[in-house]
Design a protein around this motif. Structure first.
Motif, PDB file in Angstrom:
ATOM      1  N   ASN A 166      24.464 -19.160 -81.393  1.00  0.00           N
ATOM      2  CA  ASN A 166      25.211 -20.107 -80.578  1.00  0.00           C
ATOM      3  C   ASN A 166      26.693 -19.819 -80.817  1.00  0.00           C
ATOM      4  N   VAL A 167      27.381 -19.379 -79.776  1.00  0.00           N
ATOM      5  CA  VAL A 167      28.784 -18.977 -79.912  1.00  0.00           C
ATOM      6  C   VAL A 167      29.662 -20.055 -79.282  1.00  0.00           C
ATOM      7  N   ALA A 168      30.551 -20.619 -80.079  1.00  0.00           N
ATOM      8  CA  ALA A 168      31.422 -21.699 -79.612  1.00  0.00           C
ATOM      9  C   ALA A 168      32.848 -21.193 -79.439  1.00  0.00           C
ATOM     10  N   LEU A 169      33.448 -21.551 -78.318  1.00  0.00           N
ATOM     11  CA  LEU A 169      34.848 -21.230 -78.033  1.00  0.00           C
ATOM     12  C   LEU A 169      35.649 -22.515 -78.198  1.00  0.00           C
ATOM     13  N   LEU A 170      36.528 -22.535 -79.194  1.00  0.00           N
ATOM     14  CA  LEU A 170      37.277 -23.743 -79.540  1.00  0.00           C
ATOM     15  C   LEU A 170      38.726 -23.635 -79.092  1.00  0.00           C
ATOM     16  N   ARG A 171      39.307 -24.791 -78.801  1.00  0.00           N
ATOM     17  CA  ARG A 171      40.720 -24.862 -78.425  1.00  0.00           C
ATOM     18  C   ARG A 171      41.390 -25.969 -79.228  1.00  0.00           C
ATOM     19  N   ARG A 172      42.522 -25.652 -79.814  1.00  0.00           N
ATOM     20  CA  ARG A 172      43.236 -26.639 -80.636  1.00  0.00           C
ATOM     21  C   ARG A 172      43.861 -27.707 -79.749  1.00  0.00           C
ATOM     22  N   PRO A 173      43.610 -28.986 -80.049  1.00  0.00           N
ATOM     23  CA  PRO A 173      44.228 -30.057 -79.265  1.00  0.00           C
ATOM     24  C   PRO A 173      45.745 -30.050 -79.413  1.00  0.00           C
ATOM     25  N   LEU A 193      27.379 -25.889 -73.599  1.00  0.00           N
ATOM     26  CA  LEU A 193      28.527 -26.581 -73.005  1.00  0.00           C
ATOM     27  C   LEU A 193      29.378 -25.538 -72.292  1.00  0.00           C
ATOM     28  N   THR A 194      29.895 -25.886 -71.115  1.00  0.00           N
ATOM     29  CA  THR A 194      30.643 -24.907 -70.329  1.00  0.00           C
ATOM     30  C   THR A 194      31.889 -25.535 -69.725  1.00  0.00           C
ATOM     31  N   THR A 195      33.044 -24.916 -69.976  1.00  0.00           N
ATOM     32  CA  THR A 195      34.277 -25.296 -69.284  1.00  0.00           C
ATOM     33  C   THR A 195      34.767 -24.168 -68.386  1.00  0.00           C
ATOM     34  N   LEU A 196      34.450 -22.925 -68.750  1.00  0.00           N
ATOM     35  CA  LEU A 196      34.916 -21.775 -67.981  1.00  0.00           C
ATOM     36  C   LEU A 196      34.046 -21.570 -66.742  1.00  0.00           C
ATOM     37  N   ASP A 197      34.681 -21.214 -65.645  1.00  0.00           N
ATOM     38  CA  ASP A 197      33.982 -20.957 -64.388  1.00  0.00           C
ATOM     39  C   ASP A 197      34.490 -19.637 -63.808  1.00  0.00           C
ATOM     40  N   ARG A 209      35.558 -31.678 -77.717  1.00  0.00           N
ATOM     41  CA  ARG A 209      36.007 -31.676 -76.320  1.00  0.00           C
ATOM     42  C   ARG A 209      36.632 -30.319 -76.000  1.00  0.00           C
ATOM     43  N   ASP A 210      36.654 -29.998 -74.703  1.00  0.00           N
ATOM     44  CA  ASP A 210      37.250 -28.741 -74.239  1.00  0.00           C
ATOM     45  C   ASP A 210      36.669 -27.546 -74.996  1.00  0.00           C
ATOM     46  N   VAL A 211      35.341 -27.521 -75.071  1.00  0.00           N
ATOM     47  CA  VAL A 211      34.626 -26.504 -75.845  1.00  0.00           C
ATOM     48  C   VAL A 211      33.585 -25.832 -74.958  1.00  0.00           C
ATOM     49  N   ASP A 212      33.420 -24.530 -75.133  1.00  0.00           N
ATOM     50  CA  ASP A 212      32.286 -23.812 -74.547  1.00  0.00           C
ATOM     51  C   ASP A 212      31.335 -23.438 -75.678  1.00  0.00           C
ATOM     52  N   THR A 213      30.043 -23.664 -75.479  1.00  0.00           N
ATOM     53  CA  THR A 213      29.044 -23.151 -76.415  1.00  0.00           C
ATOM     54  C   THR A 213      28.051 -22.315 -75.620  1.00  0.00           C
ATOM     55  N   VAL A 214      27.843 -21.096 -76.084  1.00  0.00           N
ATOM     56  CA  VAL A 214      27.069 -20.109 -75.332  1.00  0.00           C
ATOM     57  C   VAL A 214      25.885 -19.642 -76.180  1.00  0.00           C
ATOM     58  N   PRO A 215      24.652 -19.965 -75.785  1.00  0.00           N
ATOM     59  CA  PRO A 215      23.492 -19.446 -76.517  1.00  0.00           C
ATOM     60  C   PRO A 215      23.288 -17.972 -76.187  1.00  0.00           C
ATOM     61  N   THR A 216      23.041 -17.164 -77.200  1.00  0.00           N
ATOM     62  CA  THR A 216      22.920 -15.721 -76.976  1.00  0.00           C
ATOM     63  C   THR A 216      21.869 -15.103 -77.896  1.00  0.00           C
ATOM     64  N   SER A 217      21.404 -13.935 -77.483  1.00  0.00           N
ATOM     65  CA  SER A 217      20.652 -13.044 -78.362  1.00  0.00           C
ATOM     66  C   SER A 217      21.646 -12.043 -78.944  1.00  0.00           C
ATOM     67  N   ARG A 218      21.547 -11.809 -80.248  1.00  0.00           N
ATOM     68  CA  ARG A 218      22.550 -10.998 -80.953  1.00  0.00           C
ATOM     69  C   ARG A 218      21.955  -9.671 -81.406  1.00  0.00           C
ATOM     70  N   TYR A 219      22.725  -8.607 -81.209  1.00  0.00           N
ATOM     71  CA  TYR A 219      22.314  -7.260 -81.599  1.00  0.00           C
ATOM     72  C   TYR A 219      23.460  -6.601 -82.361  1.00  0.00           C
ATOM     73  N   ASP A 251      41.299 -20.563 -79.068  1.00  0.00           N
ATOM     74  CA  ASP A 251      41.943 -20.547 -80.379  1.00  0.00           C
ATOM     75  C   ASP A 251      41.001 -20.139 -81.504  1.00  0.00           C
ATOM     76  N   ALA A 252      39.707 -20.241 -81.264  1.00  0.00           N
ATOM     77  CA  ALA A 252      38.743 -19.838 -82.289  1.00  0.00           C
ATOM     78  C   ALA A 252      37.404 -19.551 -81.630  1.00  0.00           C
ATOM     79  N   ILE A 253      36.659 -18.651 -82.255  1.00  0.00           N
ATOM     80  CA  ILE A 253      35.322 -18.291 -81.784  1.00  0.00           C
ATOM     81  C   ILE A 253      34.389 -18.384 -82.984  1.00  0.00           C
ATOM     82  N   VAL A 254      33.401 -19.257 -82.885  1.00  0.00           N
ATOM     83  CA  VAL A 254      32.478 -19.499 -83.993  1.00  0.00           C
ATOM     84  C   VAL A 254      31.100 -18.973 -83.622  1.00  0.00           C
ATOM     85  N   GLU A 255      30.513 -18.201 -84.527  1.00  0.00           N
ATOM     86  CA  GLU A 255      29.178 -17.643 -84.315  1.00  0.00           C
ATOM     87  C   GLU A 255      28.220 -18.284 -85.319  1.00  0.00           C
TER      88      GLU A 255
END
Length: 243
Positions: free
Chosen positions: A121-128, A57-61, A219-229, A174-178
């Motif tokens: 999967n890294v999620a960027l959350l925003r408090r409503p 999911l992407t909101t940032l551009d 809603r208003d969430v970014d989720t970014v699939p990544t490889s982690r090191y 407001d939060a970053i979930v890994e």
């Protein structure tokens, strides 16, 4: 000890999943950051190994294509300033956040610099706006955490509550979930939710949707699939010391 998470974004015309850029971050930038004496360092990159994720999911551009997590004694000190300066040489938009870390499910250890199993999967959350901070945090931490662990195939789960941004132009987060998932979860919903069959999948998805909606993470969430090191950890495994 403080944890800082830095998001990396490139230009709008730069390709997502650019393996050459990802390799440069891993093989050249990470050693430069380690040379700063940081007590802990991990890197997440959105490379070709995680292309096509169903849960993106992407909101940032432009979108986030990498994360650097570092541990330091002083989030406003020279180490972080030097790290940001180094990262700006390879990313167009660099934003840093001081966070507090909770780890409901620790990721299995890997050799320093090796790719972690599965994908993160890294999620960027925003408090409503209609939820006060205490209610939002309780619904996320207390109510949602057991639901997330029970309904998904995660084998690593880290919650980072953002204290404040460290860079002036940082987008609001407001939060970053890994969350660490098996690779099969990239393209298979049954694998993502750990479902045995279609009925089980439907039940798990319904529970997850209801839980995320309760604190606005639907809603208003970014989720970014990544490889982690993970290159260096500031924590010692008690088991390794026989404790």
């Amino acid at each position: 000890m403080e944890k800082v998470i830095i998001t990396l974004r490139r230009g709008r015309d730069d390709a997502v999943g650019d393996d050459a850029w990802c390799a440069r971050i891993r093989e050249h930038v990470a050693p430069d950051l380690l040379a700063l004496g940081l007590p802990g360092l991990s890197v997440n990159v959105r490379d070709s190994a995680v292309n096509g994720s169903l849960m993106t999911l992407t909101t940032l551009d432009p979108p986030v294509v990498g994360f650097v997590s570092l541990w330091t004694e002083q989030c406003y000190g020279e180490q972080v300033s030097a790290a940001l300066a180094r990262l700006r040489r390879d990313a167009d938009r660099v934003a840093a956040y001081l966070v507090t870390e909770s780890v409901p499910l620790a990721l299995p250890a890997t050799a320093p610099g090796a790719r972690s199993e599965g994908f993160a999967n890294v999620a960027l959350l925003r408090r409503p706006a209609d939820l006060d901070e205490m209610t939002w945090r309780a619904r996320w931490h207390v109510d949602h955490t057991p639901v997330a662990l029970a309904t998904q195939s995660t084998f690593g789960y880290t919650q980072n509550a953002v204290v404040h941004a460290l860079t002036a132009d940082a987008p609001r987060i407001d939060a970053i979930v890994e969350e660490q998932f098996p690779l099969a979860a990239l393209s298979d919903l049954h694998a993502f939710f750990g479902a045995a069959d279609d009925d089980d999948l439907r039940d798990r998805m319904d529970r997850m949707v209801a839980s995320t909606a309760a604190f606005g993470a639907n809603r208003d969430v970014d989720t970014v699939p990544t490889s982690r090191y993970v290159y260096r950890t500031p924590f010692t495994d008690p088991a390794a010391q026989g404790v």
